[in-house]
Motif scaffolding. Structure first.
Motif, PDB file in Angstrom:
ATOM      1  N   PRO A 108      78.805 -25.440  82.533  1.00 16.01           N
ATOM      2  CA  PRO A 108      79.645 -24.255  82.650  1.00 16.01           C
ATOM      3  C   PRO A 108      78.891 -23.118  83.341  1.00 16.01           C
ATOM      4  O   PRO A 108      77.671 -23.028  83.262  1.00 16.01           O
ATOM      5  CB  PRO A 108      79.952 -23.889  81.191  1.00 16.01           C
ATOM      6  CG  PRO A 108      78.795 -24.447  80.424  1.00 16.01           C
ATOM      7  CD  PRO A 108      78.377 -25.692  81.165  1.00 16.01           C
ATOM      8  N   MET A 109      79.627 -22.262  84.015  1.00 16.15           N
ATOM      9  CA  MET A 109      79.027 -21.129  84.711  1.00 16.15           C
ATOM     10  C   MET A 109      78.638 -20.064  83.693  1.00 16.15           C
ATOM     11  O   MET A 109      79.402 -19.755  82.789  1.00 16.15           O
ATOM     12  CB  MET A 109      80.040 -20.559  85.701  1.00 16.15           C
ATOM     13  CG  MET A 109      79.494 -19.507  86.590  1.00 16.15           C
ATOM     14  SD  MET A 109      80.682 -19.179  87.883  1.00 16.15           S
ATOM     15  CE  MET A 109      80.349 -17.474  88.175  1.00 16.15           C
ATOM     16  N   THR A 110      77.438 -19.523  83.853  1.00 16.37           N
ATOM     17  CA  THR A 110      76.996 -18.452  82.981  1.00 16.37           C
ATOM     18  C   THR A 110      76.707 -17.229  83.815  1.00 16.37           C
ATOM     19  O   THR A 110      76.539 -17.314  85.020  1.00 16.37           O
ATOM     20  CB  THR A 110      75.711 -18.838  82.213  1.00 16.37           C
ATOM     21  OG1 THR A 110      74.681 -19.076  83.142  1.00 16.37           O
ATOM     22  CG2 THR A 110      75.936 -20.046  81.335  1.00 16.37           C
ATOM     23  N   GLY A 111      76.612 -16.111  83.160  1.00 16.61           N
ATOM     24  CA  GLY A 111      76.310 -14.873  83.876  1.00 16.61           C
ATOM     25  C   GLY A 111      77.540 -14.331  84.587  1.00 16.61           C
ATOM     26  O   GLY A 111      78.610 -14.926  84.582  1.00 16.61           O
ATOM     27  N   ALA A 112      77.354 -13.203  85.197  1.00 16.21           N
ATOM     28  CA  ALA A 112      78.447 -12.577  85.923  1.00 16.21           C
ATOM     29  C   ALA A 112      78.725 -13.356  87.204  1.00 16.21           C
ATOM     30  O   ALA A 112      77.807 -13.863  87.842  1.00 16.21           O
ATOM     31  CB  ALA A 112      78.082 -11.137  86.265  1.00 16.21           C
ATOM     32  N   ALA A 121      78.582 -18.925  94.261  1.00 19.65           N
ATOM     33  CA  ALA A 121      79.167 -19.445  93.028  1.00 19.65           C
ATOM     34  C   ALA A 121      78.559 -20.800  92.673  1.00 19.65           C
ATOM     35  O   ALA A 121      78.294 -21.087  91.504  1.00 19.65           O
ATOM     36  CB  ALA A 121      80.683 -19.553  93.175  1.00 19.65           C
ATOM     37  N   MET A 122      78.309 -21.631  93.693  1.00 12.65           N
ATOM     38  CA  MET A 122      77.701 -22.933  93.434  1.00 12.65           C
ATOM     39  C   MET A 122      76.272 -22.767  92.931  1.00 12.65           C
ATOM     40  O   MET A 122      75.854 -23.456  91.998  1.00 12.65           O
ATOM     41  CB  MET A 122      77.697 -23.798  94.691  1.00 12.65           C
ATOM     42  CG  MET A 122      77.153 -25.191  94.424  1.00 12.65           C
ATOM     43  SD  MET A 122      76.902 -26.263  95.854  1.00 12.65           S
ATOM     44  CE  MET A 122      78.366 -26.057  96.774  1.00 12.65           C
ATOM     45  N   GLN A 143      72.190 -22.071  86.842  1.00  7.16           N
ATOM     46  CA  GLN A 143      72.268 -21.443  85.525  1.00  7.16           C
ATOM     47  C   GLN A 143      71.239 -20.322  85.378  1.00  7.16           C
ATOM     48  O   GLN A 143      70.351 -20.379  84.526  1.00  7.16           O
ATOM     49  CB  GLN A 143      72.086 -22.486  84.427  1.00  7.16           C
ATOM     50  CG  GLN A 143      73.105 -23.603  84.445  1.00  7.16           C
ATOM     51  CD  GLN A 143      74.488 -23.115  84.089  1.00  7.16           C
ATOM     52  OE1 GLN A 143      74.682 -22.589  83.004  1.00  7.16           O
ATOM     53  NE2 GLN A 143      75.443 -23.244  84.982  1.00  7.16           N
ATOM     54  N   PRO A 144      71.336 -19.270  86.189  1.00 11.50           N
ATOM     55  CA  PRO A 144      70.327 -18.207  86.162  1.00 11.50           C
ATOM     56  C   PRO A 144      70.416 -17.335  84.918  1.00 11.50           C
ATOM     57  O   PRO A 144      71.462 -17.215  84.284  1.00 11.50           O
ATOM     58  CB  PRO A 144      70.667 -17.380  87.404  1.00 11.50           C
ATOM     59  CG  PRO A 144      72.136 -17.589  87.582  1.00 11.50           C
ATOM     60  CD  PRO A 144      72.385 -19.010  87.163  1.00 11.50           C
TER      61      PRO A 144
END
Length: 151
Positions: free
Chosen positions: A23-27, A37-38, A44-45
């Motif tokens: 899943p995408m994390t962060g803003a 976005a990729m 996962q920064p």
């Protein structure tokens, strides 16, 4: 199917699997579109990394703007010189060399920015980033930098 495409497809599938599995994390990125976005989805920064990346991107954009404009201007001058009824070889050669130097400056700035970005990555993130780079190179066209041909 040509055998040389098999490793490239395997890398592309690996990257796609990694991107879809986490899943995408962060803003979400404000600029940069799908590539940014990729990177966020795959790497996962941390919030600190996101802040640093944003600062690096803004600094690169600010520094790149005059360099790119200079290259465009030189390209226009070269096109004009080439369209003359009897192009002056000295003028064409001088402009071609200046354009080459301008393109090299753009490439150097991009390489420097990339090195600063990579320096912020953890070893695991570096591995994933290198896989993304390898997959991207497989599909990049020689003229992918647009009309300026910045390769």
């Amino acid at each position: 199917m040509n055998n040389r495409w098999i490793p490239l497809l395997a890398i592309a599938l690996l990257v796609a699997a990694i991107a879809s599995a986490q899943p995408m994390t962060g803003a979400p990125p404000q600029r940069g579109g799908r590539m940014a976005a990729m990177l966020v989805a795959v790497l996962q920064p941390t919030p600190d990394q996101l802040t640093t990346w944003k600062q690096l991107r803004e600094a690169q954009a600010t520094a790149m703007k005059p360099l790119v404009q200079n290259a465009r201007d030189l390209r226009g001058q070269l096109d004009t010189a080439m369209k003359a009824t009897a192009p002056d070889p000295a003028t064409v050669g001088k402009l071609a060399l200046e354009l080459r130097t301008a393109r090299q400056a753009v490439r150097a700035l991009a390489d420097d920015s990339k090195a600063k970005f990579v320096a912020t990555l953890t070893p695991d993130q570096k591995t994933k980033f290198e896989a993304l780079q390898a997959a991207g190179k497989a599909f990049r066209r020689p003229h992918a930098m647009g009309g300026m041909g910045l390769r």
